[in-house]
Design a protein around this motif. Structure first.
Motif, PDB file in Angstrom:
ATOM      1  N   GLY A  20     100.706   3.420  -3.395  1.00  0.00           N
ATOM      2  CA  GLY A  20     101.467   3.502  -2.154  1.00  0.00           C
ATOM      3  C   GLY A  20     100.693   4.039  -0.975  1.00  0.00           C
ATOM      4  N   ASP A  21      99.451   4.444  -1.197  1.00  0.00           N
ATOM      5  CA  ASP A  21      98.610   4.969  -0.116  1.00  0.00           C
ATOM      6  C   ASP A  21      97.749   3.849   0.466  1.00  0.00           C
ATOM      7  N   PRO A  22      97.493   3.886   1.772  1.00  0.00           N
ATOM      8  CA  PRO A  22      96.624   2.882   2.377  1.00  0.00           C
ATOM      9  C   PRO A  22      95.156   3.103   2.015  1.00  0.00           C
ATOM     10  N   VAL A  23      94.354   2.106   2.273  1.00  0.00           N
ATOM     11  CA  VAL A  23      92.906   2.206   2.113  1.00  0.00           C
ATOM     12  C   VAL A  23      92.260   1.920   3.462  1.00  0.00           C
ATOM     13  N   LYS A  24      90.995   2.365   3.605  1.00  0.00           N
ATOM     14  CA  LYS A  24      90.310   2.155   4.883  1.00  0.00           C
ATOM     15  C   LYS A  24      88.829   1.927   4.656  1.00  0.00           C
ATOM     16  N   ALA A  25      88.221   1.264   5.621  1.00  0.00           N
ATOM     17  CA  ALA A  25      86.762   1.145   5.691  1.00  0.00           C
ATOM     18  C   ALA A  25      86.339   1.813   6.988  1.00  0.00           C
ATOM     19  N   GLU A  26      85.348   2.678   6.902  1.00  0.00           N
ATOM     20  CA  GLU A  26      84.764   3.302   8.083  1.00  0.00           C
ATOM     21  C   GLU A  26      83.375   2.712   8.249  1.00  0.00           C
ATOM     22  N   TYR A  27      83.008   2.356   9.479  1.00  0.00           N
ATOM     23  CA  TYR A  27      81.735   1.657   9.659  1.00  0.00           C
ATOM     24  C   TYR A  27      81.130   1.903  11.032  1.00  0.00           C
ATOM     25  N   TYR A  28      79.834   1.613  11.122  1.00  0.00           N
ATOM     26  CA  TYR A  28      79.071   1.719  12.365  1.00  0.00           C
ATOM     27  C   TYR A  28      78.425   0.366  12.650  1.00  0.00           C
ATOM     28  N   ARG A  29      78.384   0.005  13.927  1.00  0.00           N
ATOM     29  CA  ARG A  29      77.740  -1.241  14.375  1.00  0.00           C
ATOM     30  C   ARG A  29      76.410  -0.925  15.070  1.00  0.00           C
ATOM     31  N   THR A  30      75.519  -1.900  15.087  1.00  0.00           N
ATOM     32  CA  THR A  30      74.199  -1.697  15.688  1.00  0.00           C
ATOM     33  C   THR A  30      74.250  -1.508  17.196  1.00  0.00           C
ATOM     34  N   ASP A  31      75.268  -2.016  17.875  1.00  0.00           N
ATOM     35  CA  ASP A  31      75.313  -1.881  19.335  1.00  0.00           C
ATOM     36  C   ASP A  31      75.923  -0.565  19.803  1.00  0.00           C
TER      37      ASP A  31
ATOM     38  N   THR B  34      75.819   2.790  17.904  1.00  0.00           N
ATOM     39  CA  THR B  34      75.428   3.537  16.711  1.00  0.00           C
ATOM     40  C   THR B  34      76.087   4.902  16.586  1.00  0.00           C
ATOM     41  N   GLU B  35      76.639   5.436  17.665  1.00  0.00           N
ATOM     42  CA  GLU B  35      77.284   6.754  17.619  1.00  0.00           C
ATOM     43  C   GLU B  35      78.794   6.661  17.400  1.00  0.00           C
ATOM     44  N   THR B  36      79.346   5.449  17.374  1.00  0.00           N
ATOM     45  CA  THR B  36      80.790   5.270  17.292  1.00  0.00           C
ATOM     46  C   THR B  36      81.212   4.853  15.889  1.00  0.00           C
ATOM     47  N   LYS B  37      81.948   5.741  15.214  1.00  0.00           N
ATOM     48  CA  LYS B  37      82.493   5.386  13.900  1.00  0.00           C
ATOM     49  C   LYS B  37      83.805   4.638  14.112  1.00  0.00           C
ATOM     50  N   ARG B  38      83.908   3.488  13.492  1.00  0.00           N
ATOM     51  CA  ARG B  38      85.116   2.672  13.594  1.00  0.00           C
ATOM     52  C   ARG B  38      85.849   2.718  12.256  1.00  0.00           C
ATOM     53  N   THR B  39      87.166   2.515  12.294  1.00  0.00           N
ATOM     54  CA  THR B  39      87.962   2.549  11.076  1.00  0.00           C
ATOM     55  C   THR B  39      88.822   1.298  10.989  1.00  0.00           C
ATOM     56  N   LEU B  40      88.752   0.639   9.849  1.00  0.00           N
ATOM     57  CA  LEU B  40      89.579  -0.521   9.532  1.00  0.00           C
ATOM     58  C   LEU B  40      90.590  -0.084   8.485  1.00  0.00           C
ATOM     59  N   TRP B  41      91.871  -0.099   8.828  1.00  0.00           N
ATOM     60  CA  TRP B  41      92.929   0.310   7.899  1.00  0.00           C
ATOM     61  C   TRP B  41      93.551  -0.897   7.223  1.00  0.00           C
ATOM     62  N   ASN B  42      93.963  -0.708   5.978  1.00  0.00           N
ATOM     63  CA  ASN B  42      94.767  -1.699   5.270  1.00  0.00           C
ATOM     64  C   ASN B  42      96.024  -0.971   4.795  1.00  0.00           C
ATOM     65  N   HIS B  43      97.122  -1.207   5.508  1.00  0.00           N
ATOM     66  CA  HIS B  43      98.417  -0.622   5.166  1.00  0.00           C
ATOM     67  C   HIS B  43      99.325  -1.650   4.494  1.00  0.00           C
ATOM     68  N   SER B  44      98.787  -2.809   4.122  1.00  0.00           N
ATOM     69  CA  SER B  44      99.613  -3.919   3.644  1.00  0.00           C
ATOM     70  C   SER B  44      99.971  -3.857   2.167  1.00  0.00           C
ATOM     71  N   GLY B  45      99.377  -2.949   1.414  1.00  0.00           N
ATOM     72  CA  GLY B  45      99.774  -2.770   0.024  1.00  0.00           C
ATOM     73  C   GLY B  45      98.819  -3.376  -0.984  1.00  0.00           C
ATOM     74  N   PRO B  46      99.160  -3.197  -2.268  1.00  0.00           N
ATOM     75  CA  PRO B  46      98.281  -3.615  -3.368  1.00  0.00           C
ATOM     76  C   PRO B  46      97.933  -5.101  -3.319  1.00  0.00           C
ATOM     77  N   GLY B  47      96.661  -5.383  -3.576  1.00  0.00           N
ATOM     78  CA  GLY B  47      96.186  -6.762  -3.658  1.00  0.00           C
ATOM     79  C   GLY B  47      95.892  -7.418  -2.330  1.00  0.00           C
ATOM     80  N   THR B  48      96.098  -6.716  -1.224  1.00  0.00           N
ATOM     81  CA  THR B  48      95.860  -7.317   0.090  1.00  0.00           C
ATOM     82  C   THR B  48      94.499  -6.909   0.639  1.00  0.00           C
ATOM     83  N   THR B  49      93.972  -7.741   1.511  1.00  0.00           N
ATOM     84  CA  THR B  49      92.673  -7.503   2.135  1.00  0.00           C
ATOM     85  C   THR B  49      92.822  -7.543   3.643  1.00  0.00           C
TER      86      THR B  49
END
Length: 114
Positions: free
Chosen positions: A55-66, A68-83
């Motif tokens: 029941g908890d969301p998952v996330k990806a945290e990432y940095y881009r080359t353009d 480099t000091e900004t951490k971005r977060t991609l959340w997945n709140h859609s539930g099990p088996g979703t991308t």
């Protein structure tokens, strides 16, 4: 110089001199989260999939080359088996995935270089 050293030196020189068109795929796992980049064969995209039914969301945290000091977060709140997929942009060079745990530390993969 032995033949083996000559061949190794030539291969190293070639690898450094010829740029690659695509980045190698990198996977990361943290708790019930699975993430990878490049996503959809695009080095500017990341993906995170929820592989747990807690029941908890998952996330990806990432940095881009353009940015480099900004951490971005991609959340997945859609539930099990979703991308979920990030927006396209500059190449993603560092990322991690986490399974969010409310009230306790998140289960994270640790940072991966792509």
């Amino acid at each position: 110089m032995t033949r083996t050293k000559i061949v190794a030196a030539a291969l190293l020189t070639l690898a450094l001199a010829v740029p690659t068109a695509t980045a190698a795929a990198v996977d990361a796992y943290g708790g019930g989260a699975h993430g990878w980049t490049p996503a959809t064969n695009d080095s500017g995209k990341a993906a995170v999939k929820d592989n747990s039914s807690d029941g908890d969301p998952v996330k990806a945290e990432y940095y881009r080359t353009d940015t480099t000091e900004t951490k971005r977060t991609l959340w997945n709140h859609s539930g099990p088996g979703t991308t979920s997929y990030s927006a396209d942009g500059a190449r993603i060079y560092k990322f991690q995935v986490c399974d969010e745990n409310y009230g306790t530390p998140d289960d994270c993969s640790g940072w991966k270089i792509s």
